[in-house]
Design a protein around this motif. Structure first.
Motif, PDB file in Angstrom:
ATOM      1  N   HIS A   1      -4.716  -3.179   8.650  1.00 53.29           N
ATOM      2  CA  HIS A   1      -3.864  -4.140   7.923  1.00 53.29           C
ATOM      3  C   HIS A   1      -3.191  -3.498   6.708  1.00 53.29           C
ATOM      4  CE1 HIS A   1      -5.228  -7.002  10.726  1.00 53.29           C
ATOM      5  NE2 HIS A   1      -6.396  -7.280  10.172  1.00 53.29           N
ATOM      6  N   ARG A   2      -3.822  -2.474   6.132  1.00 48.78           N
ATOM      7  CA  ARG A   2      -3.157  -1.770   5.030  1.00 48.78           C
ATOM      8  C   ARG A   2      -1.789  -1.261   5.494  1.00 48.78           C
ATOM      9  NH1 ARG A   2      -4.461   4.330   2.794  1.00 48.78           N
ATOM     10  NH2 ARG A   2      -3.968   4.798   4.955  1.00 48.78           N
ATOM     11  N   SER A   3      -1.756  -0.643   6.659  1.00 50.94           N
ATOM     12  CA  SER A   3      -0.487  -0.088   7.153  1.00 50.94           C
ATOM     13  C   SER A   3       0.517  -1.200   7.433  1.00 50.94           C
ATOM     14  CB  SER A   3      -0.718   0.729   8.432  1.00 50.94           C
ATOM     15  OG  SER A   3      -1.488   1.864   8.115  1.00 50.94           O
ATOM     16  N   ALA A   4       0.038  -2.314   7.989  1.00 51.88           N
ATOM     17  CA  ALA A   4       0.950  -3.430   8.281  1.00 51.88           C
ATOM     18  C   ALA A   4       1.573  -3.949   6.985  1.00 51.88           C
ATOM     19  CB  ALA A   4       0.202  -4.538   9.006  1.00 51.88           C
ATOM     20  N   VAL A   5       0.748  -4.083   5.944  1.00 47.77           N
ATOM     21  CA  VAL A   5       1.247  -4.595   4.663  1.00 47.77           C
ATOM     22  C   VAL A   5       2.370  -3.692   4.150  1.00 47.77           C
ATOM     23  CG1 VAL A   5       0.624  -4.867   2.217  1.00 47.77           C
ATOM     24  CG2 VAL A   5      -0.854  -5.813   3.999  1.00 47.77           C
ATOM     25  N   GLN A   6       2.150  -2.401   4.207  1.00 42.78           N
ATOM     26  CA  GLN A   6       3.177  -1.486   3.697  1.00 42.78           C
ATOM     27  C   GLN A   6       4.469  -1.609   4.498  1.00 42.78           C
ATOM     28  OE1 GLN A   6       0.021   1.776   2.064  1.00 42.78           O
ATOM     29  NE2 GLN A   6       2.100   2.433   2.373  1.00 42.78           N
ATOM     30  N   GLY A   7       4.324  -1.705   5.815  1.00 45.69           N
ATOM     31  CA  GLY A   7       5.508  -1.856   6.657  1.00 45.69           C
ATOM     32  C   GLY A   7       6.243  -3.156   6.358  1.00 45.69           C
ATOM     33  N   PHE A   8       5.487  -4.219   6.133  1.00 42.51           N
ATOM     34  CA  PHE A   8       6.120  -5.513   5.816  1.00 42.51           C
ATOM     35  C   PHE A   8       6.900  -5.404   4.503  1.00 42.51           C
ATOM     36  CE2 PHE A   8       2.516  -7.816   8.273  1.00 42.51           C
ATOM     37  CZ  PHE A   8       3.236  -7.751   9.448  1.00 42.51           C
ATOM     38  N   VAL A   9       6.302  -4.750   3.515  1.00 38.87           N
ATOM     39  CA  VAL A   9       6.995  -4.638   2.217  1.00 38.87           C
ATOM     40  C   VAL A   9       8.249  -3.771   2.381  1.00 38.87           C
ATOM     41  CG1 VAL A   9       6.833  -3.800  -0.162  1.00 38.87           C
ATOM     42  CG2 VAL A   9       4.889  -5.011   0.871  1.00 38.87           C
ATOM     43  N   TRP A  10       8.127  -2.681   3.100  1.00 34.55           N
ATOM     44  CA  TRP A  10       9.274  -1.777   3.250  1.00 34.55           C
ATOM     45  C   TRP A  10      10.362  -2.357   4.157  1.00 34.55           C
ATOM     46  CZ3 TRP A  10       5.295   2.667   3.892  1.00 34.55           C
ATOM     47  CH2 TRP A  10       5.048   3.271   2.647  1.00 34.55           C
ATOM     48  N   GLY A  11       9.991  -3.383   4.945  1.00 35.53           N
ATOM     49  CA  GLY A  11      10.984  -3.996   5.830  1.00 35.53           C
ATOM     50  C   GLY A  11      11.276  -3.164   7.068  1.00 35.53           C
TER      51      GLY A  11
ATOM     52  N   LEU B   1       2.475  -7.932  -7.035  1.00 39.33           N
ATOM     53  CA  LEU B   1       2.316  -9.231  -6.368  1.00 39.33           C
ATOM     54  C   LEU B   1       3.653  -9.972  -6.312  1.00 39.33           C
ATOM     55  CD1 LEU B   1      -1.152 -10.180  -7.916  1.00 39.33           C
ATOM     56  CD2 LEU B   1      -0.702  -9.644  -5.500  1.00 39.33           C
ATOM     57  N   ASP B   2       4.482  -9.780  -7.342  1.00 40.27           N
ATOM     58  CA  ASP B   2       5.825 -10.389  -7.317  1.00 40.27           C
ATOM     59  C   ASP B   2       6.652  -9.799  -6.173  1.00 40.27           C
ATOM     60  OD1 ASP B   2       5.110 -11.785  -9.563  1.00 40.27           O
ATOM     61  OD2 ASP B   2       6.235 -10.507 -10.976  1.00 40.27           O
ATOM     62  N   LEU B   3       6.475  -8.483  -5.961  1.00 37.77           N
ATOM     63  CA  LEU B   3       7.210  -7.848  -4.860  1.00 37.77           C
ATOM     64  C   LEU B   3       6.735  -8.430  -3.520  1.00 37.77           C
ATOM     65  CD1 LEU B   3       9.204  -5.657  -3.837  1.00 37.77           C
ATOM     66  CD2 LEU B   3       7.287  -4.052  -3.829  1.00 37.77           C
ATOM     67  N   ALA B   4       5.409  -8.601  -3.401  1.00 37.32           N
ATOM     68  CA  ALA B   4       4.863  -9.193  -2.171  1.00 37.32           C
ATOM     69  C   ALA B   4       5.500 -10.562  -1.934  1.00 37.32           C
ATOM     70  CB  ALA B   4       3.350  -9.321  -2.283  1.00 37.32           C
TER      71      ALA B   4
ATOM     72  N   LEU C   1      -4.677  -2.760  -1.026  1.00 37.57           N
ATOM     73  CA  LEU C   1      -4.569  -1.343  -0.607  1.00 37.57           C
ATOM     74  C   LEU C   1      -3.131  -1.011  -0.216  1.00 37.57           C
ATOM     75  CD1 LEU C   1      -7.535  -0.273   1.728  1.00 37.57           C
ATOM     76  CD2 LEU C   1      -6.978   0.583  -0.539  1.00 37.57           C
ATOM     77  N   GLY C   2      -2.497  -1.918   0.531  1.00 32.32           N
ATOM     78  CA  GLY C   2      -1.122  -1.695   0.966  1.00 32.32           C
ATOM     79  C   GLY C   2      -0.161  -1.665  -0.211  1.00 32.32           C
ATOM     80  N   LEU C   3      -0.318  -2.602  -1.139  1.00 32.38           N
ATOM     81  CA  LEU C   3       0.595  -2.639  -2.293  1.00 32.38           C
ATOM     82  C   LEU C   3       0.424  -1.373  -3.139  1.00 32.38           C
ATOM     83  CD1 LEU C   3       0.353  -6.402  -3.415  1.00 32.38           C
ATOM     84  CD2 LEU C   3       2.241  -5.276  -2.193  1.00 32.38           C
TER      85      LEU C   3
END
Ligand code: F6P
Length: 569
Positions: free
Chosen positions: A507-517, A72-75, A334-336
């Motif tokens: 949205h799981r895939s979007a979350v991962q993409g957002f985290v990875w930049g 969650l800190d990474l998010a 799920l994404g995290l």
């Protein structure tokens, strides 16, 4: 700076470093085993999240409460919430194509306002939906009949990739659902995706053209496979027109419609403008199920009420995604966990295991959603990522998978799995009166609960010894366990729940993409093969027509092409 619009590249944040340390601890010999972590009642209670009766249990992931906090800190460090809001408010986050990413608007209720640029897109979305419902209703009732007067009870949807996989997944999911089956009585829906002529044969086999409606689905209306299949099927319709003594153009007008973001392209193909149903450049192909791409074939098969339920389900999960706190937010969690497993624990493959035959095509659809979205090598600003983004997704309905690839997941490589099950079956057969110990659905779901525990707990050599297994078999019969999984329990898989499931994984895939930049919404990686195919196509054409020599290719391709041309001449 890489990783915009987060606060900086994820991998340069303190949160990323903390997670790297955490992973080293968890993966070390002294790290906790899931069989121990699962003894902790407080942890098990805390590693569950729920939305609208959907329970997500991730106590079998290799995380402690501390790990979750670090995720969650990474998010927070990558401004995940801000990035989600940017997507949902129509910002042009697909920067390489200068587009918004607004599949959420496709299921927004009438009256909601969602701006893309300065245009509220919700009225346009509903205008197209209303046109589709009206057209589908006229086809279903027989008011729009075929050129020879027959009711159009069969539909072939021609499209590939995002213009095929999602609609097919939803169709398969609904066809054994009670409401879906009742609404589809007397009707059939088939898909034609592959340019392989064998797929044409399969799609047309046994169909009466006079009672068949063809929907050509292509965002660009230029995709080679779809265009060739559309031409092939339109010739099939024209042949039928000739035999029936009706006008060819009348046959095409009555039997062929199109779904596209390129309305002029569809009209140039010869489809009447009134029969073209549009969508917008802010809908990515793999995110287009809730546009006319999916809604048209599904409305023809199941009617408006079922489709509306499906869209309402997707919308409810969107709402949850946009408003729930991150620690209880199913797509975010799920994404995290995906980022944790792939970027920190080093697991590059993941498996989708639906305990429902109705979700037969769900893994294939999510495979495209996720792999086309996140299979990227550079950050938003073009700098190379210092890790591999994206994961290899695969899966099959269970329990079939248990009798094929699960061996590898139990005793071979570690592959994190998502288990998807339902409390109620679409077809509750109860054979307990016939002497069976449990109902058929209970039998299926016994495996849902057991497999996840088997992967987590494993079986030790001490257990084998206690069972009296001969010592030489211990290494073969040992299960290391400690294999991460998430279990998601749905109340059932009806139209509304299928919509929720779709949105959850989009949205799981979007979350991962957002985290990875990275940019999860372009797909340049599919282009090169298309360009090279054009070169080969031109060579084949000139070799066949004029006997032209194969030239311009490397020696390996030249020799294969020479053999291919020679053996077919
Ligand atoms: O080749 C990949 C792709 O571009 C996908 O992204 C897309 O879903 C599919 O082809 C089909 O494209 P279209 O809908 O334009 O025919």
């Amino acid at each position: 700076m890489a990783g915009k619009p987060g606060r900086g590249p994820a991998w340069e944040t303190a949160a990323w470093a903390a997670l790297s340390d955490e992973a080293a601890k968890i993966q070390s010999d002294k790290g906790p085993h899931l069989r121990d972590l699962l003894k902790d009642e407080a942890r098990c209670g805390a590693l569950q999240a729920e939305f609208d009766g959907i329970l997500m249990d991730y106590a079998r992931q290799k995380v402690t409460l501390d790990t979750r906090q670090k995720l969650l800190d990474l998010a927070d460090a990558v401004n995940l919430k801000v990035q989600i809001t940017a997507m949902a408010s129509g910002k042009f986050i697909n920067t390489t194509e200068n587009r918004a990413v607004m599949h959420i608007a496709l299921r927004a209720p009438k009256g909601e306002k969602i701006l893309v640029g300065d245009v509220d897109v919700v009225p346009e979305v509903h205008e197209v939906l209303d046109r589709i419902y009206d057209f589908a209703d006229r086809v279903r009732s027989g008011k729009h009949a075929g050129a020879t007067g027959k009711k159009l009870t069969n539909v072939i949807s021609i499209g590939i990739g995002g213009s095929y996989l999602g609609p097919e997944f939803v169709h398969e999911a609904l066809r054994t659902d009670e409401a879906g089956a009742a609404a589809a009585e007397g009707r059939s829906l088939r898909f034609l995706a592959n340019v392989d002529p064998v797929d044409v044969k399969r799609a047309l086999e046994g169909l009466d053209p006079e009672s068949t409606l063809v929907v050509v689905v292509s965002k660009t209306f230029t995709t080679a496979e779809t265009m060739l299949n559309a031409r092939t099927v339109s010739r099939w319709l024209e042949e039928a027109a000739k035999s029936a003594g009706v006008d060819k153009s009348e046959m095409i007008a009555k039997h062929m419609i199109a779904v596209s973001a390129n309305v002029p392209g569809a009209q140039d193909f010869g489809i009447d403008g009134d029969n073209v149903f549009g969508f917008w450049d802010w809908v990515g192909g793999r995110y287009s199920v809730c546009s006319a791409v999916g809604v048209m074939p599904l409305a023809l098969q199941y009617g408006k009420a079922v489709v509306q339920e499906f869209l309402a389900g997707a919308q409810s999960m969107d709402e949850h995604f946009l408003t729930a706190p991150l620690e209880n937010n199913l797509p975010v969690l799920l994404g995290l966990l995906g980022v944790w497993n792939s970027s920190f624990l080093g697991y590059s493959v993941r498996c989708l295991l639906p305990y429902s035959q109705a979700l037969l095509r769900f893994p294939a659809h999510i495979q495209q959603v996720d792999m086309e979205s996140n299979g990227k090598r550079v950050a938003l600003d073009g700098t190379e990522l210092p890790f591999d983004a994206g994961e290899i997704n695969f899966g099959e309905p269970m329990t079939n998978g248990q009798h094929s690839f699960m061996q590898l997941i139990h005793q071979g490589r570690v592959v994190p799995c998502d288990f998807l099950g339902s409390i109620k079956s679409q077809n509750p057969i109860d054979n307990t009166g016939n002497g069976e110990p449990v109902s058929n659905h209970d039998e299926l779901m016994s495996n849902f609960f057991a497999q996840a525990d088997a992967l987590a707990m494993g079986k030790t050599q001490a257990d084998l010894k206690a069972e009296g297994v001969p010592e030489k078999l211990w290494p073969h019969k040992e299960f290391p366990g400690n294999r991460p999984t998430t279990s998601i329990l749905f109340p059932c898989f009806d139209a509304r729940r299928v919509g929720q499931l779709l949105s959850l994984y989009e949205h799981r895939s979007a979350v991962q993409g957002f985290v990875w930049g990275i940019n999860s919404f372009d797909q340049w990686g599919v282009e090169l093969g298309k360009v090279l195919a054009k070169q080969v196509r031109t060579q084949l054409q000139s070799s066949r027509q004029d006997g032209a020599k194969v030239k311009g290719f490397n020696p390996s391709t030249t020799s294969m092409l020479e053999r291919f041309v020679a053996s077919q001449n």
